[in-house]
Structures are given as C-alpha cells and as structure tokens.
Design an enzyme around this catalytic site. Structure first.
Site: not given
Length: 555
Positions: A71, A73, A94, A105, A273, A301, A381, A409
C-alpha cells in the site's frame, strides 16, 4: 535484486530546500533537520489557508496477508507517476513506529523503487515526533501518580485510573504491571500497564489537531480517570495542559522529505489503524491540499479499518473529502485469502483466486457505499500469470471499478502511469461522498452500522463490561462522537483466522473507552491488544551498522 535499504542508500537526493521550492515553500518557511529533512513552519499555514484545495486521493488496500500488498509502495509510486504526467503533487504519509520496525512488519517508507527517503532516518528516530508524544503521555502519567502520592486533592480513585503509560516498542511484558512498589516513598501501589506509543491518545490528538491552540484544548479534555464519587478527572484538573502542549511545539509541524524521484512528501503522525484511527495528521494533509494540485495519502491496513476511519473520523473532523480511492491488491494475497498457504503461492490457482477475490470485492462495495469511485491497483509480481491478472480485472470491472496494473516497486513512477491516468479520470467524476453513520446516532447504532455495512457482520454482541461503559458514556454525554473500532487487521471479522469474505459472523465488543481529547470513542473487539509483542525472530536480529554509519538489514 538490491534490498530496499540498498536502493534507498543509492538514491540521489536533492537538498530539502530544492524539494520545498516545488511547492513554493521558501527557506524561511522550512526548519531544517539536516540536508534532507525539514519541518514546515506554522506561519506558512496562515499564508496559504485561504487557497482552494487540490484533489485528494486516498490509497487503501485489501485485508493484509503475509504475502504482502504494497500500500505505501503504491502510494509513493502513484505520486511519482502523477508528477511524471505533469501534475503538481504532494504525498502525505504516516511516520513508522519503531515497535513493528524492529518486530515483524518492518518499516513503512515504501519499497523497491517507490520509497520516501532518507529511509533509515524516517524508519528510526526521524525528527523526534514520536519521542515527544511518548514523553508527553508519560509526563501526564507521572503527574497523575505524583498527585495521588502528594495527598490526592482531587480524590482520584486509584482503581479507576484509565491513563496508562506508553513506549514505542513491542513489549508484551509491559501490558500489565503493578507500579508504586517498594515502600511509601515510591508512591501508591496500583495496577496499570503500557500501550504502544502509536495507540496513545496523544498521537490521535497530534494527528487530528488543527493548530497548537486546538491541540491544547484537546489535551486539556483528556480523561485520566474517575474520583471516588464517580466524577471525571481531566488533564486540565492536574494543571499540566500547558506543559504537555509545549512538548509538541515542534512535533506539531509537518515533516517534509522526498521520494526516490524527488517528489515532495509530508510524513507526519502515525496512529495504528487496528487500534487507533490510522491516518497521518490533518495538518499535513491540509498543507498538501493547499500546496499541491493533487494530494496522495494513505490509510492504514485494509479499507475496513484505515479507510473507514479516514472517511468517518478524519474527514469529518478536518472538513475534507476524497475525490477517488485506490484499493491495492496482489494476486498472491488474494490467493492467500482463498486458502492457499504462503509456501504454495507459486503457480496458477484460479479456484483459490476466485475465492480470495471476494475480499477485494467487499472493499470495492464498501468504498462505493461512501459514494467514492474506486480504482483497483494490482501490485504486480513476476509469478503472476496473464490469466490470473485478467480474471481480477474482469471481476473488478463488473463491479464498476477501474483496474490498473502497478509496477512501481520495480519501475518507480514509470510503472504507475496507467494507474495515475485512471486515478485522474476518477478524480474528474463528481463527488457523492457520504458517511456510513450519523455521529448523533447512539453508540450501539454507530457500531452496528460499521459492523454490518463495512465488515459484513450479522450483528454485534457486547460483554457486560462494554454494556456498562456504553451506559456510563451515554449518561456523560460522550455518545454523540465518531467510533474508532479496534479490530484485527487480518480479517473483515474480529477473528483473524477468517480470511476472504466471511459470512454468518457477529462482532463482539468487549470494551468501550472514551478518548475525549481526540473526540471519539474506541470500541475494542475480539482479542485486539494495544501493546503488540515481538515474534520469535524479531527483525532487529537482522539489523546492523558499520563503523562508517552504513545501516544494513533494516528491511
């Protein structure tokens, strides 16, 4: 392939003054924290607050899985892509918490070639905002315990103190403690505990305050406990509101950094969140809306948590509304929602993908309930097959959501051009934004609306403790405020094992707390905790720094 930290360390950063110039921020408007970080002056706000707002794009996601969604990224890459198309862009994010950074994480500065930099600084101590929050929170706790020790003039009942302490680490051993032991000189023994800093009401206040005066008023309203005769005790009554506010004199100013492609990014505030409201600060978002033509921001999230709170809490308090929403998903994560273990994700599995796609479709439906156009970003991916990608695209289009393949990415902004074009088209549509509930409804009606409309629950159960709290809060006049749901991020339900789009479930509210300074009520569901723990092998085990100051293993 280089790691995220290696890519970030190879970045060619501009001096932050050059980045600021792109948003017409002068050197007088910027307080430097080295060459690549700065804080915006509060005086700058006074000169721009009358400007019209730019477009607001909210980036959210499906419920997270160990397979990854990307998210942040996507948020960064979308901002870079929009800038490549000639738009004046500011990203609003954030700040990462040290707890999950050293835990499971990892950091929260994006990934690959879509990152905000200096990544190491942002993920570590940055400009000290979280330290200010931690210190202010614990100062209030210390003053409270001292007040009781020094005679307890207010008649505070030590058994009904609601203000705990915080630390910005995952430390399960501190969840429940007994303080004041060791004799009379050390205070009055009582049970308490620690939460993680990002769950502190101080964090919520920093992120929702309009300015320093508003922040001071909110801090003064913080409820720290109750007297023996059941009266509320606030921070104002302890006479430290001014001292607490002055600790935020710098922390309240939004931080300016840049992406790998030198797009301006405001990184400020960081409530979780799953246990808080999950959005960067109102001030940073409003600065971005005034300084740029497009502000790209994110909410923590999945859309059931971060986006719902962004829309029902932050937008309500800040008087803003998004023009479009981006929902990030990966084929890998959707297959996990369809029941495939992480170790077996390689290889085409259309049956699992179809089952897992139900999670994404629910989030699309939810954003449409808010009256907002949704664009699905499929974070690509290498192992994704053409058949899988086309299947996701067709299903989303059937629901009226545009779909774009995102390769930010691997390719940075260039990999997000298709997504950027579809976001611009969505922003051109007329806004029909509406809230899920009326804040004047009863506490239970608001919780029910979130549980049934957003989560898909059949109803809500309440423990006796929650029932008692709701009755008391209603009698005290705190019922006419938004609701901040504390729920697992991994499922639409309050059971983290129920992936995909569960049905036939109810939500259990075990506790309801008031955050009077923040201006909302917190409803804790399931087994959600306000202090995370470390995994068996914390990410900290992989981190190091050499004699030249070069960091490794941060991701």
């Amino acid at each position: 392939m280089k790691s995220d930290v290696e890519i970030a360390q190879g970045a060619i950063m501009k001096h932050i003054h050059q980045v600021a110039e792109e948003l017409e921020i002068t050197q007088d408007d910027l307080e430097l924290y080295g060459k690549y970080k700065g804080k915006l002056s509060l005086e700058k706000w006074e000169s721009i607050k009358g400007r019209p707002d730019g477009k607001l794009v909210l980036v959210t996601a499906i419920n997270p899985t160990p397979a990854g969604e990307g998210k942040t990224t996507t948020t960064v890459g979308l901002g870079d892509a929009l800038r490549k198309l000639g738009n004046k862009v500011a990203i609003a994010l954030r700040e990462p918490s040290l707890g999950p950074c050293f835990g499971l994480k990892g950091g929260a500065a994006g990934g690959g070639y879509a990152q905000v930099v200096p990544m190491e600084d942002i993920n570590l101590h940055f400009t000290g905002d979280f330290h200010a929050i931690t210190t202010a929170h614990n100062l209030l706790a210390a003053v409270l315990d001292n007040h009781i020790h020094q005679g307890n003039e207010l008649g505070i009942d030590p058994r009904r103190i609601t203000w705990r302490r915080v630390v910005d680490l995952n430390d399960r051993a501190l969840r429940s403690i007994i303080g004041g032991l060791g004799g009379k000189i050390n205070g009055v023994p009582r049970e308490s505990g620690f939460d993680i800093t990002v769950a502190s009401e101080m964090m919520a206040i920093l992120c929702l305050a309009r300015d320093l005066d508003d922040m001071k008023a909110r801090i003064g309203r913080i409820i720290i406990g109750y007297t023996y005769d059941n009266k509320i005790v606030t921070a104002d009554q302890l006479k430290v509101t001014g001292a607490l506010t002055l600790l935020f004199k710098d922390a309240i100013k939004p931080n300016l950094v840049q992406t790998l492609e030198n797009t301006p990014a405001l990184v400020h505030g960081g409530p979780f969140a799953n246990i808080a409201h999950g959005c960067n600060s109102v001030m940073a978002t409003k600065f971005a809306l005034k300084l740029a033509d497009i502000c790209v921001t994110e909410a923590g999230f999945g859309a059931d948590l971060g986006a719902e709170k962004f829309l029902d809490i932050k937008c309500r308090f800040a008087g803003i509304k998004p023009d479009a929403v981006v929902i990030v998903a990966t084929v890998r994560a959707l297959k996990m929602h369809g029941g495939v273990p992480k170790a077996e994700l390689i290889g085409e599995n259309m049956a699992a993908l179809e089952r897992g796609l139900a999670n994404l479709t629910k989030h699309i439906e939810n954003m449409q309930k808010f009256g907002l156009p949704a664009v699905v970003a499929i974070n690509a991916f290498p192992m994704d097959t053409a058949k899988e990608l086309e299947f996701v695209r067709e299903k989303c289009m059937e629901l009226g959501a545009e779909v774009a393949l995102s390769e930010v990415w691997a390719k940075g902004g260039q990999g997000g051009i298709e997504l950027a074009e579809k976001v611009l088209a969505a922003c051109a549509q007329p806004s029909k934004f509406t809230y899920i509930y009326d804040e004047k409804q009863s506490i239970k009606d608001k919780i029910l609306a979130i549980a049934t409309d957003i989560y898909g629950a059949e109803g809500v159960n309440y423990t006796s403790q929650a029932e008692k709290a709701i009755a008391e809060l209603t009698a005290q006049g705190f019922d006419k405020t938004p609701i901040c749901m504390a729920k697992t991020q991994y499922s639409l339900s309050d059971d983290m094992t129920k992936l995909g789009r569960p049905t036939g479930f109810t939500i259990t509210v075990r506790e309801v707390r008031v955050a009077a300074g923040a201006g909302f009520l917190v409803a804790l569901t399931g087994d959600i905790m306000t202090m995370p723990g470390l995994p068996k092998r914390p990410a900290a085990e992989q981190m190091d720094i050499d004699n030249t100051g070069k960091i490794s293993g941060l991701f």
